[in-house]
Scaffold this active site. Structure first.
Site, PDB file in Angstrom:
ATOM      1  N   GLU A  84       0.829  -1.204   0.000  1.00  0.00           N
ATOM      2  CA  GLU A  84       0.000   0.000   0.000  1.00  0.00           C
ATOM      3  C   GLU A  84       0.858   1.246   0.000  1.00  0.00           C
ATOM      4  O   GLU A  84       1.954   1.246   0.583  1.00  0.00           O
ATOM      5  CB  GLU A  84      -0.850  -0.001   1.276  1.00  0.00           C
ATOM      6  CG  GLU A  84      -2.285  -0.440   1.029  1.00  0.00           C
ATOM      7  CD  GLU A  84      -3.118  -0.251   2.279  1.00  0.00           C
ATOM      8  OE1 GLU A  84      -3.956   0.647   2.292  1.00  0.00           O
ATOM      9  OE2 GLU A  84      -2.889  -1.017   3.238  1.00  0.00           O
ATOM     10  N   HIS A  85       0.364   2.331  -0.571  1.00  0.00           N
ATOM     11  CA  HIS A  85       1.036   3.638  -0.611  1.00  0.00           C
ATOM     12  C   HIS A  85       2.433   3.537  -1.224  1.00  0.00           C
ATOM     13  O   HIS A  85       3.321   4.295  -0.859  1.00  0.00           O
ATOM     14  CB  HIS A  85       1.166   4.256   0.798  1.00  0.00           C
ATOM     15  CG  HIS A  85      -0.068   4.140   1.614  1.00  0.00           C
ATOM     16  ND1 HIS A  85      -1.280   4.676   1.214  1.00  0.00           N
ATOM     17  CD2 HIS A  85      -0.303   3.529   2.804  1.00  0.00           C
ATOM     18  CE1 HIS A  85      -2.194   4.402   2.120  1.00  0.00           C
ATOM     19  NE2 HIS A  85      -1.642   3.698   3.088  1.00  0.00           N
ATOM     20  N   ARG A  86       2.626   2.587  -2.093  1.00  0.00           N
ATOM     21  CA  ARG A  86       3.932   2.380  -2.740  1.00  0.00           C
ATOM     22  C   ARG A  86       5.044   2.043  -1.741  1.00  0.00           C
ATOM     23  O   ARG A  86       6.220   2.146  -2.040  1.00  0.00           O
ATOM     24  CB  ARG A  86       4.345   3.587  -3.596  1.00  0.00           C
ATOM     25  CG  ARG A  86       3.330   3.912  -4.643  1.00  0.00           C
ATOM     26  CD  ARG A  86       3.946   4.290  -5.975  1.00  0.00           C
ATOM     27  NE  ARG A  86       2.946   4.152  -7.047  1.00  0.00           N
ATOM     28  CZ  ARG A  86       2.995   3.234  -7.986  1.00  0.00           C
ATOM     29  NH1 ARG A  86       3.982   2.384  -8.037  1.00  0.00           N
ATOM     30  NH2 ARG A  86       2.056   3.154  -8.898  1.00  0.00           N
ATOM     31  N   LEU A  87       4.624   1.668  -0.527  1.00  0.00           N
ATOM     32  CA  LEU A  87       5.616   1.200   0.450  1.00  0.00           C
ATOM     33  C   LEU A  87       5.762  -0.307   0.261  1.00  0.00           C
ATOM     34  O   LEU A  87       5.246  -1.109   1.025  1.00  0.00           O
ATOM     35  CB  LEU A  87       5.180   1.546   1.878  1.00  0.00           C
ATOM     36  CG  LEU A  87       5.382   3.000   2.248  1.00  0.00           C
ATOM     37  CD1 LEU A  87       4.882   3.280   3.661  1.00  0.00           C
ATOM     38  CD2 LEU A  87       6.860   3.385   2.153  1.00  0.00           C
TER      39      LEU A  87
END
Ligand SMILES: Cc1cc2nc3c(=O)[nH]c(=O)nc-3n(C[C@H](O)[C@H](O)[C@H](O)COP(=O)(O)O)c2cc1C
Length: 196
Positions: free
Chosen positions: A173-176
């Site tokens: 998620e969130h490019r994490l």
């Protein structure tokens, strides 16, 4: 994804993700193979993973192709897999060596007759004027072999990549995203989390 979700052995981890991709109905054997000339000019293409085990990752090709010529001079190579819908990437680096003649013969004999003949027809990577030439050569070899068993051309066979490092990437998620890298340390594997 946490470190404790991963096996301490990267091959076991590879097998888990490979099977998950297979179960999802994907074509998990397709992988990018990157090779390079001795002075570092890269080239990449897809090949099919034949097998994998504790010794490494095998595939089959033409030893006189661009990849074959590059590997003869520079055994360092990389593999990349990408599997949707899990949105997972596996990157593998290592060194490549030819399989034994016996190993290549054994696999060649399991291939469909048409594929066996095609290895005689195609000098992979050479310029061909048109498709008709390839088809005519195919028919010539069909006639030449008749009902005889087809022997493996010496220029076709397998390679095995022995991994030095494997990185498992899972979209988050969130490019994490999660990234974990295994690096060979003698008989052991060092496992580290990497920034995405
Ligand atoms: C999904 C896929 C799988 C492929 N599998 C192989 C393979 O197992 N062996 C092979 O020699 N070429 C395979 N090819 C063709 C290669 O991508 C490439 O065109 C060929 O090996 C010549 O590469 P080179 O000129 O860089 O040596 C495959 C192509 C695709 C798209």
């Amino acid at each position: 994804m946490h470190r404790t979700d991963l096996s301490p052995d990267p091959l076991t981890q590879f097998a888990l993700w490979f099977r998950a991709a297979d179960d999802a109905g994907l074509h998990p054997r397709a992988m990018t193979l990157a090779t390079a000339t001795p002075d570092g000019i890269p080239s990449a293409r897809m090949v099919l993973l034949k097998d994998y085990d504790a010794h490494g990752f095998t595939f089959f090709t033409n030893y006189e192709s661009q990849k074959g010529r590059e590997l003869a001079q520079n055994p360092h190579a990389a593999l990349v897999f990408y599997w949707l819908p899990q949105d997972r990437q596996i990157r593998i680096t290592g060194t490549i060596a030819k399989l034994t003649q016996a190993e290549s013969d054994e696999y060649f004999q399991t291939r469909p007759r048409g594929s066996q003949i095609a290895t005689w027809v195609s000098q992979q990577g050479t310029v061909v004027e048109n498709r008709a030439i390839l088809e005519a050569r195919y028919e010539e070899f069909v006639a030449q072999f008749g009902d005889d068993p087809i022997v493996r051309p010496r220029y076709w066979g397998g390679y095995r990549l022995t991994p030095h490092a494997l990185e498992f990437w899972q979209a988050g998620e969130h490019r994490l995203h999660d990234r974990f890298r295994y690096t060979r340390q003698g008989e052991e594997w060092l496992l580290e989390r990497l920034a995405p």
